[in-house]
Enzyme design. Sequence first.
Site, mmCIF file in Angstrom:
data_model
loop_
_atom_site.group_PDB
_atom_site.id
_atom_site.type_symbol
_atom_site.label_atom_id
_atom_site.label_comp_id
_atom_site.label_asym_id
_atom_site.label_seq_id
_atom_site.Cartn_x
_atom_site.Cartn_y
_atom_site.Cartn_z
ATOM 1 N N PRO A 1 46.581 36.990 34.993
ATOM 2 C CA PRO A 1 45.488 37.855 34.517
ATOM 3 C C PRO A 1 44.261 37.709 35.414
ATOM 4 O O PRO A 1 44.188 36.784 36.232
ATOM 5 C CB PRO A 1 45.204 37.300 33.117
ATOM 6 C CG PRO A 1 45.639 35.873 33.159
ATOM 7 C CD PRO A 1 46.746 35.775 34.180
ATOM 8 N N ALA A 2 43.299 38.595 35.243
ATOM 9 C CA ALA A 2 42.059 38.507 36.014
ATOM 10 C C ALA A 2 41.314 37.218 35.641
ATOM 11 O O ALA A 2 41.336 36.789 34.486
ATOM 12 C CB ALA A 2 41.182 39.717 35.708
ATOM 13 N N GLU B 1 49.231 50.450 40.100
ATOM 14 C CA GLU B 1 48.316 51.243 39.268
ATOM 15 C C GLU B 1 46.919 50.967 39.794
ATOM 16 O O GLU B 1 46.349 49.905 39.521
ATOM 17 C CB GLU B 1 48.438 50.825 37.803
ATOM 18 C CG GLU B 1 49.791 51.108 37.184
ATOM 19 C CD GLU B 1 50.043 52.590 36.939
ATOM 20 O OE1 GLU B 1 49.107 53.405 37.071
ATOM 21 O OE2 GLU B 1 51.192 52.935 36.630
ATOM 22 N N CYS C 1 39.884 53.051 34.652
ATOM 23 C CA CYS C 1 40.393 53.750 35.837
ATOM 24 C C CYS C 1 40.477 55.247 35.565
ATOM 25 O O CYS C 1 40.476 56.048 36.485
ATOM 26 C CB CYS C 1 41.754 53.206 36.229
ATOM 27 S SG CYS C 1 42.900 53.216 34.853
ATOM 28 N N ARG D 1 34.622 55.485 27.168
ATOM 29 C CA ARG D 1 35.648 54.522 26.768
ATOM 30 C C ARG D 1 35.483 53.282 27.641
ATOM 31 O O ARG D 1 35.315 53.374 28.853
ATOM 32 C CB ARG D 1 37.026 55.155 27.003
ATOM 33 C CG ARG D 1 38.171 54.262 26.610
ATOM 34 C CD ARG D 1 39.453 55.082 26.629
ATOM 35 N NE ARG D 1 40.587 54.245 26.310
ATOM 36 C CZ ARG D 1 41.661 54.126 27.081
ATOM 37 N NH1 ARG D 1 41.758 54.813 28.205
ATOM 38 N NH2 ARG D 1 42.650 53.358 26.721
HETATM 39 P P1 NAP Z 1 40.797 43.909 41.516
HETATM 40 O O1 NAP Z 1 39.619 43.243 42.061
HETATM 41 O O2 NAP Z 1 41.689 44.648 42.455
HETATM 42 O O3 NAP Z 1 41.625 42.770 40.746
HETATM 43 C C1 NAP Z 1 42.790 43.064 40.034
HETATM 44 C C2 NAP Z 1 43.642 41.812 39.942
HETATM 45 O O4 NAP Z 1 44.068 41.428 41.240
HETATM 46 C C3 NAP Z 1 42.900 40.593 39.377
HETATM 47 O O5 NAP Z 1 43.794 39.835 38.614
HETATM 48 C C4 NAP Z 1 42.502 39.866 40.640
HETATM 49 O O6 NAP Z 1 42.231 38.499 40.463
HETATM 50 C C5 NAP Z 1 43.733 40.074 41.482
HETATM 51 N N1 NAP Z 1 43.530 39.856 42.902
HETATM 52 C C6 NAP Z 1 42.403 40.009 43.624
HETATM 53 N N2 NAP Z 1 42.645 39.698 44.922
HETATM 54 C C7 NAP Z 1 43.950 39.347 45.000
HETATM 55 C C8 NAP Z 1 44.794 38.912 46.064
HETATM 56 N N3 NAP Z 1 44.355 38.795 47.327
HETATM 57 N N4 NAP Z 1 46.075 38.613 45.797
HETATM 58 C C9 NAP Z 1 46.553 38.729 44.554
HETATM 59 N N5 NAP Z 1 45.799 39.123 43.487
HETATM 60 C C10 NAP Z 1 44.517 39.443 43.723
HETATM 61 O O7 NAP Z 1 40.434 44.940 40.368
HETATM 62 P P2 NAP Z 1 39.490 44.707 39.115
HETATM 63 O O8 NAP Z 1 38.087 44.765 39.578
HETATM 64 O O9 NAP Z 1 39.939 43.523 38.343
HETATM 65 O O10 NAP Z 1 39.850 45.974 38.223
HETATM 66 C C11 NAP Z 1 39.232 47.197 38.365
HETATM 67 C C12 NAP Z 1 40.099 48.131 39.178
HETATM 68 O O11 NAP Z 1 41.355 48.295 38.541
HETATM 69 C C13 NAP Z 1 39.504 49.515 39.264
HETATM 70 O O12 NAP Z 1 39.662 49.998 40.568
HETATM 71 C C14 NAP Z 1 40.350 50.326 38.278
HETATM 72 O O13 NAP Z 1 40.387 51.688 38.551
HETATM 73 C C15 NAP Z 1 41.677 49.680 38.455
HETATM 74 N N6 NAP Z 1 42.525 49.927 37.279
HETATM 75 C C16 NAP Z 1 43.577 50.776 37.421
HETATM 76 C C17 NAP Z 1 44.373 51.062 36.324
HETATM 77 C C18 NAP Z 1 45.541 51.989 36.458
HETATM 78 O O14 NAP Z 1 46.383 51.976 35.560
HETATM 79 N N7 NAP Z 1 45.629 52.789 37.498
HETATM 80 C C19 NAP Z 1 44.103 50.473 35.096
HETATM 81 C C20 NAP Z 1 43.013 49.611 34.990
HETATM 82 C C21 NAP Z 1 42.239 49.338 36.113
HETATM 83 P P3 NAP Z 1 40.703 38.004 40.239
HETATM 84 O O15 NAP Z 1 40.363 38.415 38.879
HETATM 85 O O16 NAP Z 1 40.759 36.533 40.415
HETATM 86 O O17 NAP Z 1 39.873 38.677 41.285
#
Ligand code: NAP
Length: 482
Positions: free
Chosen positions: A180-181, A255, A289, A283
Amino acid sequence: MLEEEAIGSVPTGLFIGGKWRQSARTMPVHDPSTGQILCEVADADAAEAGEALDAAAEAQPAWAATPPRERSIILTEAHRLLLEHIDRLSLIMTLEMGKTLAEARSEIAYAAEFFRWFAEEAVRIDGGYMTAPGGGSRLLLTRQPVGPSLLITPWNFPMAMGTRKLGPAIAAGCTSVIKPAAQTPLSILALADILVQAGLPDGVVNVVTTSTPDEVMTPLILDGRARKLSFTGSTKIGKHLLELCARTVMRTSMELGGNAPFLVFDDANLDDAVTGAMAAKMRNIGQSCTAANRILVHSSVVDEFTRRMTEQMAALPLGRGTEDGVVVGPLIDDAAVEKIDRLVTDAVERGATVTTGGTRLDRPGSFYPATVLTGVPEDAEMCHDEIFGPVAAISTFDTEAEAVKRANDTPYGLVAFVYTESLTRGIRVCEALESGMVGLNQGVVSNPAAPFGGVKESGLGREGGPTGIDEFLETKYIGITV
Ligand code: NAP
């Protein structure tokens, strides 16, 4: 339930091979509405994460051989338990993420529904049998679990993004390591506890929390035993992970980010359009996203639409997500507030007008007020970047062709929204929009029974719906001489 009691009920270790264990390091989880530390959870290093993959790989053969009905029964029980614990789980989510209790409850119900849906899908994995066109051979098609899977989830829907992956993985017979995040690990940790209560065998799901995702997940991706990566998060990290996965030709589901256009035509029902825009924008406090990122309104109705939306946005109560009546909770952290402040300033400097909100609040916690901007020019940064906050960016169009062209003028393609009372226009525009999903006179499209996913840089694959389980299955063909 008291806040301390809810937080205290969550196991805070790593969940590996069916056992909870502490790690050498820990990391804090914060309440974004106060900035206070809620608790410390395990902060895995690469070696500990490797043990989670060992456990998943070891459990894979037995889990793949477990009868589908047994897998289904476990998911059904987990669905029941999620609903039984909805009050506690919603409070945990509100505390770690900020969204209101009402929204957290609705996310737990949505999350649980993925387990129910995939419990029903587990027993419907089909195959095929046919005669080769030239005769002689018979073609037997069977579907098998992909194998151990790596699941990575974001902070904005801390529970539902987990069950949307775990549901089909468990149903298909795949074991997994879920990460998870770092900002919202508690919901998935609480979920692991629920899966244990539901009777999930040891090693089928393993949970790794970490503050160093790159260091911890890269070796798992390159290891070779994991055969699938399902990722929800930003397009930037998704692209990086796709490159890594190419090295072992690992199957992926991606996603990723969105930049949803919300089109309001001159023949729209304006009451419905404003209600839909409020839902599509607000929401999850805009941190979704699927959030309406660019609200494009026909020039003949834009003034009335803006007036009504401004009135509704200005009336939304702001505060801690645990307080009664609050709609606008805090954003995930101060960096999110700073980003939104920068995007609003940029839009105003380029000519946009603020009709409500638009300035940072002088109070503790990561809050930004519900904001409406009108006359947002196409070159404003917020038209090209996810706003990810409670800011409605309104601009105008004059013709249907212009609306469609502007809506598609983005590398993203997750979702689009269309408001019109004309059926023919509705169908025509829906077909022309470059997105994986469209809400036609509907402001929220998420539904466990529907295929969720995007085109272009919004991702690969579909989660939920009739095809969601396919992401965790391989088709095997057996040629038979008769
Ligand atoms: P993010 O920064 O890309 O992080 C997502 C997940 O990836 C987190 O668990 C993060 O861990 C992990 N992560 C980061 N760097 C990584 C690496 N080098 N290797 C492996 N894992 C890594 O995104 P976010 O800020 O949490 O979420 C927001 C984004 O998600 C937005 O762009 C949103 O649009 C998108 N989203 C898309 C959907 C969909 O269904 N299309 C749904 C929800 C959200 P950490 O927490 O430790 O950084």
